[in-house]
Design an enzyme around this catalytic site. Structure first.
Site, PDB file in Angstrom:
ATOM      1  N   HIS A  83       2.862   5.097  -9.903  1.00 39.08           N
ATOM      2  CA  HIS A  83       3.280   5.823  -8.774  1.00 39.08           C
ATOM      3  C   HIS A  83       4.674   5.631  -8.437  1.00 39.08           C
ATOM      4  O   HIS A  83       5.162   4.331  -8.386  1.00 39.08           O
ATOM      5  CB  HIS A  83       2.534   5.631  -7.440  1.00 39.08           C
ATOM      6  CG  HIS A  83       2.903   6.356  -6.303  1.00 39.08           C
ATOM      7  ND1 HIS A  83       2.366   7.578  -5.990  1.00 39.08           N
ATOM      8  CD2 HIS A  83       3.746   6.198  -5.231  1.00 39.08           C
ATOM      9  CE1 HIS A  83       2.953   8.058  -4.946  1.00 39.08           C
ATOM     10  NE2 HIS A  83       3.873   7.188  -4.349  1.00 39.08           N
ATOM     11  N   ASP A 162      -6.573  11.171   4.186  1.00 39.19           N
ATOM     12  CA  ASP A 162      -5.191  11.229   3.983  1.00 39.19           C
ATOM     13  C   ASP A 162      -4.564  12.595   4.302  1.00 39.19           C
ATOM     14  O   ASP A 162      -3.497  13.068   4.661  1.00 39.19           O
ATOM     15  CB  ASP A 162      -4.656  10.548   2.684  1.00 39.19           C
ATOM     16  CG  ASP A 162      -3.133  10.699   2.597  1.00 39.19           C
ATOM     17  OD1 ASP A 162      -2.424  10.118   3.345  1.00 39.19           O
ATOM     18  OD2 ASP A 162      -2.845  11.408   1.804  1.00 39.19           O
ATOM     19  N   ARG A 169       0.865  14.135  10.745  1.00 36.99           N
ATOM     20  CA  ARG A 169       1.980  13.238  10.785  1.00 36.99           C
ATOM     21  C   ARG A 169       3.218  14.099  10.565  1.00 36.99           C
ATOM     22  O   ARG A 169       4.346  14.042  11.156  1.00 36.99           O
ATOM     23  CB  ARG A 169       2.104  12.009   9.597  1.00 36.99           C
ATOM     24  CG  ARG A 169       1.305  11.161   9.932  1.00 36.99           C
ATOM     25  CD  ARG A 169       0.966  10.136   8.699  1.00 36.99           C
ATOM     26  NE  ARG A 169       2.185   9.621   8.236  1.00 36.99           N
ATOM     27  CZ  ARG A 169       2.385   9.440   6.846  1.00 36.99           C
ATOM     28  NH1 ARG A 169       1.389   9.362   5.955  1.00 36.99           N
ATOM     29  NH2 ARG A 169       3.310   8.859   6.440  1.00 36.99           N
ATOM     30  N   SER A 184      -1.062   5.645   3.210  1.00 33.24           N
ATOM     31  CA  SER A 184      -1.469   6.981   2.681  1.00 33.24           C
ATOM     32  C   SER A 184      -1.227   6.807   0.892  1.00 33.24           C
ATOM     33  O   SER A 184      -2.035   7.488   0.424  1.00 33.24           O
ATOM     34  CB  SER A 184      -0.222   8.092   3.275  1.00 33.24           C
ATOM     35  OG  SER A 184      -0.030   9.159   2.505  1.00 33.24           O
ATOM     36  N   LYS A 188      -4.697   6.827  -1.817  1.00 29.43           N
ATOM     37  CA  LYS A 188      -4.974   7.591  -2.909  1.00 29.43           C
ATOM     38  C   LYS A 188      -4.852   6.962  -4.548  1.00 29.43           C
ATOM     39  O   LYS A 188      -5.779   7.371  -5.182  1.00 29.43           O
ATOM     40  CB  LYS A 188      -3.793   8.883  -2.818  1.00 29.43           C
ATOM     41  CG  LYS A 188      -3.837   9.769  -1.947  1.00 29.43           C
ATOM     42  CD  LYS A 188      -2.862  10.707  -1.539  1.00 29.43           C
ATOM     43  CE  LYS A 188      -1.792  10.136  -1.055  1.00 29.43           C
ATOM     44  NZ  LYS A 188      -0.702  11.058  -0.519  1.00 29.43           N
TER      45      LYS A 188
HETATM   46  N1  URA Z   1       3.953  10.309   0.147  1.00 31.49           N
HETATM   47  C1  URA Z   1       2.541  10.343   0.430  1.00 31.49           C
HETATM   48  O1  URA Z   1       1.711  10.461  -0.142  1.00 31.49           O
HETATM   49  N2  URA Z   1       2.434   9.733   1.678  1.00 31.49           N
HETATM   50  C2  URA Z   1       3.433   9.499   2.579  1.00 31.49           C
HETATM   51  O2  URA Z   1       3.181   9.151   3.806  1.00 31.49           O
HETATM   52  C3  URA Z   1       4.539   9.465   2.114  1.00 31.49           C
HETATM   53  C4  URA Z   1       4.986   9.995   0.871  1.00 31.49           C
END
Ligand code: URA
Length: 430
Positions: A83, A162, A169, A184, A188
């Site tokens: 990531h 999320d 958010r 967040s 994932k």
């Molecule tokens: N990317 C995400 O998946 N979540 C966030 O809060 C910010 C960037």
């Protein structure tokens, strides 16, 4: 367990919440029992009062448990995911996945779409004709078992909490909280089922986190969340002050990554970051392959072709790039050295040309983008081409040209005066 109001009040007053209270609000929200207004108030309290590492770990665990965790146990070996916290011109994942899979490391890569000025791997891949990013859990397992890798979207069963929390958010001024961003991202990644997670945490003008310190705090938090969930974490920090590589957009970035895998001359910084991250990941899972050899032998490129074809894409469509007429070029008005290219301005210009989204459901122009013809360090003369623009036409082009021109700085400085961090690549955190 206290009521939702009591939990919100406790956080409002700066108290550390136990795991069961965090679970109660997150899972209650996912089940539709905690309404948006209460979740919004809770998120604002978290934003203002912060969360400890333990609370953030609990929050992440609840978000993972709000959906399903991909079961990759049928695939032999240590499964890897990667990531990047996002940047401008960051096409590293495209090459990284091919190199790792060519090394025999199974990669189940879950990617996202562009957000703000940061591009998204899914948008880039969809610029390849036919490429399917939506795979079912079974398709992911089958493809990683048969060819060693996939690059796909999160299924809708991955961390549904999320999705809902992020949407709130986005409209309540609570995006930039390290606990909320870290939970967040990590929810994932953890639900993606990989054993080892490589994080490339970006800092600088073109990144989500502008300062190195803020990015480092976030990186450490994400690492701790991963470790608490039994994951092996490999964390790297890298600068996003200037665009990564020469291409910014969608197909243009795929082309740059593909050319790298085909051993074409590649921007030095991009090349070193790909090799650095790939080699770290290879070593982390106990494999002894050389990332450089895998690229130079053409094995990584063959693997890339296999992945694209397995997901329905036509690799030849990448060469469409050669037939595209540029919309405009930006030329230099003085001689000297390029000493700066502002990644944030380049990212915004690329979006303006159509490569990114202003709103979540906007479509992107896969052919829009920017080529940096004169990167930092390049000697230029009056009339030299600084950048080439692709995509839209009309008045927007003039606007994008002016923006891009303002992103460049040309000085009579010597190469030695160029800010060293622009040339630095990765910085290992663990
Ligand atoms: N990317 C995400 O998946 N979540 C966030 O809060 C910010 C960037």
């Amino acid at each position: 367990v206290p009521t939702t109001v009591e939990i919100i009040e406790a956080k409002r007053d700066g108290r550390e919440l136990p795991e069961d209270e965090i679970r109660s609000i997150v899972l209650g929200f996912t089940a539709g029992k905690v309404p948006d207004y209460q979740m919004s108030a809770f998120l604002m309290a978290v934003y203002l009062k912060g969360m400890t590492t333990a609370e953030t770990v609990s929050m992440t665990r609840a978000m993972v448990d709000s959906g399903e965790t991909l079961d990759l146990s049928a695939i032999p070996g240590i499964k890897l995911d990667k990531h990047s916290t996002g940047g401008v011109g960051d096409k590293v994942s495209l090459a990284f996945v091919a190199i790792l899979a060519a090394a025999g490391v199974p990669v189940a890569k879950m990617s996202g779409r562009g957000l703000g000025i940061t591009g998204g791997t899914l948008d880039k891949l969809e610029s390849i004709s036919g490429f399917q990013v939506e795979l079912s859990s079974q398709q992911i397992v089958d493809q990683v078992s048969s060819i060693g890798a996939c690059i796909c979207a999160q299924t809708k069963y991955i961390a549904p909490a999320d999705k809902g929390i992020y949407a709130l958010r986005d409209v309540t001024g609570t995006v930039e909280s390290s606990s909320l961003v870290a939970s967040s991202v990590m929810s994932k990644k953890i639900a993606g089922g990989a054993d080892t997670i490589l994080l490339d945490v970006k800092y600088g003008r073109g990144a989500f986190m502008k300062s190195y310190e803020a990015a480092r705090t976030m990186a450490l938090l994400m690492r701790d969340i991963g470790i608490a969930h039994g994951k092996q974490m490999v964390v790297e920090m890298s600068s996003m002050d200037i665009p990564l590589g020469r291409a910014v957009g969608n197909l243009i970035e795929v082309k740059e990554a593909a050319d790298f895998l085909r051993n074409a001359e590649t921007d030095a910084r991009l090349k070193s970051l790909i090799y650095e991250l790939a080699q770290k990941a290879i070593l982390a899972v106990g494999n002894s392959s050389s990332a450089v050899d895998l690229v130079e032998s053409g094995k990584a490129w063959s693997k890339f072709v296999e992945i694209v074809e397995a997901q329905g894409g036509d690799v030849r469509s990448i060469e469409r790039w050669n037939d595209i007429t540029p919309a405009a070029v930006v030329r230099c008005t003085q001689s000297g050295f390029v000493t700066d290219v502002d990644a944030e301005i380049i990212g915004r210009s690329s979006n303006l040309l159509g490569a990114g989204r202003a709103k979540k459901d906007d479509s992107v122009d896969h052919l829009a983008g920017i080529r940096i013809d004169s990167p930092v360090g390049q000697e230029v003369e009056t009339g030299s081409i600084l950048a080439t623009l692709y995509g839209c036409t009309g008045s927007t082009v003039a606007q994008a040209m002016a923006m891009i021109e303002s992103a460049f700085r040309v000085d009579n400085a010597s190469r030695a005066e160029i800010r060293p961090q622009f040339e630095q690549v990765g910085d290992a955190l663990s």
